[in-house]
Design a protein around this motif. Sequence first.
Motif, PDB file in Angstrom:
ATOM      1  N   ALA A   1       1.446 -43.428 -24.093  1.00 37.75           N
ATOM      2  CA  ALA A   1       2.291 -43.293 -23.124  1.00 37.75           C
ATOM      3  C   ALA A   1       1.552 -43.709 -21.608  1.00 37.75           C
ATOM      4  CB  ALA A   1       3.072 -42.068 -22.863  1.00 37.75           C
ATOM      5  N   GLN A   2       0.287 -42.891 -21.482  1.00 39.88           N
ATOM      6  CA  GLN A   2      -0.509 -43.131 -20.277  1.00 39.88           C
ATOM      7  C   GLN A   2      -0.783 -44.641 -20.182  1.00 39.88           C
ATOM      8  OE1 GLN A   2      -0.680 -41.072 -18.097  1.00 39.88           O
ATOM      9  NE2 GLN A   2      -0.378 -38.858 -18.888  1.00 39.88           N
ATOM     10  N   LYS A   3      -1.334 -44.971 -21.435  1.00 38.18           N
ATOM     11  CA  LYS A   3      -1.896 -46.341 -21.625  1.00 38.18           C
ATOM     12  C   LYS A   3      -0.834 -47.448 -21.210  1.00 38.18           C
ATOM     13  CE  LYS A   3      -4.751 -49.685 -24.416  1.00 38.18           C
ATOM     14  NZ  LYS A   3      -3.834 -50.548 -24.128  1.00 38.18           N
ATOM     15  N   LYS A   4       0.298 -47.159 -21.494  1.00 34.78           N
ATOM     16  CA  LYS A   4       1.402 -47.953 -21.408  1.00 34.78           C
ATOM     17  C   LYS A   4       1.671 -48.095 -19.916  1.00 34.78           C
ATOM     18  CE  LYS A   4       5.966 -49.581 -22.817  1.00 34.78           C
ATOM     19  NZ  LYS A   4       6.290 -50.054 -21.608  1.00 34.78           N
ATOM     20  N   LYS A   5       1.536 -46.897 -19.231  1.00 29.24           N
ATOM     21  CA  LYS A   5       1.871 -46.770 -17.799  1.00 29.24           C
ATOM     22  C   LYS A   5       0.941 -47.581 -17.197  1.00 29.24           C
ATOM     23  CE  LYS A   5       4.011 -42.246 -16.995  1.00 29.24           C
ATOM     24  NZ  LYS A   5       3.825 -40.764 -16.576  1.00 29.24           N
ATOM     25  N   ALA A   6      -0.375 -47.327 -17.525  1.00 29.69           N
ATOM     26  CA  ALA A   6      -1.465 -48.091 -16.908  1.00 29.69           C
ATOM     27  C   ALA A   6      -1.261 -49.419 -16.907  1.00 29.69           C
ATOM     28  CB  ALA A   6      -2.763 -47.411 -17.315  1.00 29.69           C
TER      29      ALA A   6
ATOM     30  N   LYS B   1       1.001 -55.445 -11.244  1.00 32.07           N
ATOM     31  CA  LYS B   1      -0.071 -55.882  -9.960  1.00 32.07           C
ATOM     32  C   LYS B   1      -0.467 -57.216 -10.417  1.00 32.07           C
ATOM     33  CE  LYS B   1      -4.277 -56.032 -10.581  1.00 32.07           C
ATOM     34  NZ  LYS B   1      -5.311 -55.823 -11.255  1.00 32.07           N
ATOM     35  N   THR B   2      -0.746 -57.770 -11.569  1.00 28.07           N
ATOM     36  CA  THR B   2      -1.027 -59.076 -11.948  1.00 28.07           C
ATOM     37  C   THR B   2      -0.045 -60.157 -11.492  1.00 28.07           C
ATOM     38  OG1 THR B   2      -2.326 -58.230 -13.709  1.00 28.07           O
ATOM     39  CG2 THR B   2      -1.880 -60.403 -13.867  1.00 28.07           C
ATOM     40  N   GLN B   3       1.317 -59.543 -11.962  1.00 30.28           N
ATOM     41  CA  GLN B   3       2.425 -60.372 -11.814  1.00 30.28           C
ATOM     42  C   GLN B   3       2.782 -60.557 -10.337  1.00 30.28           C
ATOM     43  OE1 GLN B   3       3.930 -61.845 -14.369  1.00 30.28           O
ATOM     44  NE2 GLN B   3       4.955 -62.974 -13.092  1.00 30.28           N
ATOM     45  N   PHE B   4       2.436 -59.417  -9.571  1.00 35.12           N
ATOM     46  CA  PHE B   4       2.879 -59.524  -8.035  1.00 35.12           C
ATOM     47  C   PHE B   4       1.608 -60.549  -7.302  1.00 35.12           C
ATOM     48  CE2 PHE B   4       1.195 -57.822  -3.896  1.00 35.12           C
ATOM     49  CZ  PHE B   4       2.423 -57.982  -3.203  1.00 35.12           C
ATOM     50  N   LEU B   5       0.378 -60.528  -7.897  1.00 29.34           N
ATOM     51  CA  LEU B   5      -0.557 -61.302  -7.357  1.00 29.34           C
ATOM     52  C   LEU B   5      -0.300 -62.732  -7.722  1.00 29.34           C
ATOM     53  CD1 LEU B   5      -4.103 -59.384  -8.203  1.00 29.34           C
ATOM     54  CD2 LEU B   5      -2.870 -59.795  -5.919  1.00 29.34           C
ATOM     55  N   ALA B   6      -0.029 -62.929  -8.908  1.00 29.72           N
ATOM     56  CA  ALA B   6       0.504 -64.142  -9.261  1.00 29.72           C
ATOM     57  C   ALA B   6       1.747 -64.668  -8.637  1.00 29.72           C
ATOM     58  CB  ALA B   6       1.007 -64.304 -10.857  1.00 29.72           C
TER      59      ALA B   6
ATOM     60  N   ASP C   1       1.619 -51.200 -17.813  1.00 28.11           N
ATOM     61  CA  ASP C   1       2.548 -51.644 -16.897  1.00 28.11           C
ATOM     62  C   ASP C   1       2.379 -52.019 -15.447  1.00 28.11           C
ATOM     63  OD1 ASP C   1       3.891 -51.842 -19.216  1.00 28.11           O
ATOM     64  OD2 ASP C   1       5.319 -49.868 -18.786  1.00 28.11           O
ATOM     65  N   ALA C   2       1.486 -50.777 -14.947  1.00 30.51           N
ATOM     66  CA  ALA C   2       1.146 -50.959 -13.486  1.00 30.51           C
ATOM     67  C   ALA C   2       0.261 -52.241 -13.251  1.00 30.51           C
ATOM     68  CB  ALA C   2       0.363 -49.717 -13.123  1.00 30.51           C
ATOM     69  N   ASN C   3      -0.620 -52.208 -14.319  1.00 24.42           N
ATOM     70  CA  ASN C   3      -1.532 -53.477 -14.190  1.00 24.42           C
ATOM     71  C   ASN C   3      -0.844 -54.780 -14.062  1.00 24.42           C
ATOM     72  OD1 ASN C   3      -4.242 -54.263 -13.769  1.00 24.42           O
ATOM     73  ND2 ASN C   3      -4.652 -54.499 -15.906  1.00 24.42           N
ATOM     74  N   GLN C   4      -0.119 -54.537 -15.187  1.00 24.54           N
ATOM     75  CA  GLN C   4       0.916 -55.990 -15.474  1.00 24.54           C
ATOM     76  C   GLN C   4       1.577 -56.248 -14.160  1.00 24.54           C
ATOM     77  OE1 GLN C   4       0.970 -57.600 -18.177  1.00 24.54           O
ATOM     78  NE2 GLN C   4       2.315 -59.123 -17.660  1.00 24.54           N
TER      79      GLN C   4
END
Length: 755
Positions: free
Chosen positions: A338-343, A350-355, A345-348
């Motif tokens: 669950a923690q990894k998924k959260k991380a 962020k990546t999406q936001f940057l893109a 998702d957050a990373n995703q």
Amino acid sequence: MYQFVIYLLYFTIAGMFVVSYFSLNKWKSRLHTYLFFSTIANLVYNTGYLLELTSRDQESYVAALKMGYLGRVWVGFALVLFIAELCEVYIPEFFKIIAGITHVIIYFSILTIEHNDLYYNYMEFAMDGDFPTLIHTGGFLYYVQTVLNLIYLIIGWVVISRALMKEKQSVVRQKYLIMAMAIFAIGSTYLIYFFKLIPLARKFDVMIIGYAICTVLMLVAIIRYGMLDATTAAKNYVVDELSEAIIVVDPEDNITYFNKPASEMFPLLDNSKRDKETDGALIEDLKGMVGSGIPVNRNNRIYTARANGLMTDGTNVGTLYSFSDDSESYRYMEELKAQKKKADDANQAKTQFLANMSHEIRTPINGIMGFNEMIISECDDIINENGNKDPSLKESLDNINEYAGNIQNAGVSLLSIINDILDISKIEAGRMDIVNESYELGPMLGEVSNIIFIKAQEKGLSFVADIDETLPNRLYGDMVRIRQIITNILSNAVKYTDKGNIWMVVRGKPLVKDAEKMIILKIEIRDTGIGIRDEDREKLFSKFQRLDMKHNSTVEGTGLGLAITEQLLTMMGGTISVESKYGFGSVFRIELPQKVISEETVGGIKRDYGNYSPKTKTNKVLFKAPDAKILIVDDTEMNLMVTRGILKKTEMKIDAAGGGKEALEYTNKETYDLILMDQRMPGMDGTEALNHIREQEGGMNLDTPVICMTADAIIGARERYIKEGFTDYISKPFNSAELEKKIAQYLPPEKLIRD
Ligand code: ADP
């Protein structure tokens, strides 16, 4: 004889005392319970029989009989339970219950023997020499008891002989052998007693001899072979106390053993209604649980199911199913997941936001740079027309030109930062594709050298490109990415060097892999710049890591270039290494395998650095085409204006559509020489509009070249858009030279007027 029998009974009773003492003393498991049960039953039976033999009238005889039977009814049953437990054979619970109830009923019939015909339907006391006897004829329950005893004998015999056959360990075999002898002794005396095979059998119950022998043998087994030793008991105890549930199944699919946790996990195991069918279903379930590999959820706990084949001397003797309680680790893993998924998702996000941001920013930059270019162009035109006539106007225009030039440079830097962010986002999202195709190494290296030469020259550095002329020219790989890698390292060399030289040495090492001709390109880029501290070396390829900020604070950069470079090289099977001496300079070495397509070599690469003209100063129009008609489709008004403005000097007739639908109206009325189509538009996007144009009834633009203009995926996108049906692709922002060049490529040659 009489005296002998009496002493034998005393001996047996004493022996039983000792056995029950041992079983009580060492009591730890079911085995001890059954042994205790068995010896007590024998003890009572023998004591009662002793009393029978010492009675002299029917009343005392019957009283002794009632007491003796209190043990006698249980003797066979208890022995079977003990032997089964000893040999680890499972006896169904329902069988135990039915047998138990039957024996209780039989005993009640004996307690009331004078008042019913159930056990004896006739009895009469008589003396046979010294032996008191009860002449009798058996009733229904007498035969039930007899049959049951026979069944017990058979079960005991089968169990012990099977165990003897299977068991390979000699110590265990000895124990079994002794028990087999004990059963044989009881069995044979029982048969002698039952069929009155010898005259003595008429006088007294010869089975007491069998029981006496059995007692001796049990004592031998206990004392000599440690039948009740601590190890066996401890093993059973430990197995029961394990948190792991254990079920043993023999090759014939019988559940032969299970421990306490197993019965808690599968209550059916303890169920009296168990039979072959329910066991079969349970075994199938067990197999399914192991096979699926899915954790088993029982009683709020999570178990891992395993099956291990049990082998003895290479023969399969069954399967051990085990269920280990891994609830804690599963819960921990779930939490981690669950923690990894959260991380992730957050990373995703962020990546999406940057893109998205990068994409969004590219559109306005397109406007800024386009308008800026128009300013430069208009200024140049005015200077050309009246510059010399009005010196103050010329000065102002020169100033404007210079400012606009600065805007242009800032725009280029901004773009390169955005491109880096887009690249790293794509790499992190796993969406970066390596697009391999045939390319020419020589021209690519020449082009890069030209750009770097100019940059180096602007900083007063010398740049030398030493490229092995015998390198194969036609290679197969992702040229765009390779150019990006080399340009990045070379640009860094220029950025982080204030004086001295920059060298690029390119060599190759041929190799043959899977019968394919390959070459390992070895590119070494060397500078005399500020160098990298040893302790900073490992941060070099981390993203957003910029080093030595004290010295580099004025140098533009994001700290992404080397991270992208390393990732791209890894994706292409290459490597990068660095050697550096702080304050003296650095050497970056790249090794990259590439497929060789032909023997042709790169030859001497033309280094006409002097002729290189920066694109920012372009003001000359490449062609004019007053007869050409083009359509520009873009939903952003500003982009339409920029593109129109940039192309003004070409004198082409330009129609502008604000979206896909509007474009279709234009293409319905007019045949164009070329269409420039934005990709991302609300409603109907570029690809959709293109497809409609290609299918339009009447088809006025079925073959018109359509060039895709997009701020999307700067590099590598070309192939994708061409695959979608576009004739070509141009990435936003573009300058006039790039756009003109692209258009000239597709306009009908007869309509092109070049200077
Ligand atoms: P950027 O140059 O955008 O900061 P890079 O990832 O290309 O990012 O480089 C990371 C850091 O490595 C730079 O900030 C710089 O400190 C250091 N570096 C890279 N190349 C050189 C070089 N040739 N000489 C000295 N330092 C360098």
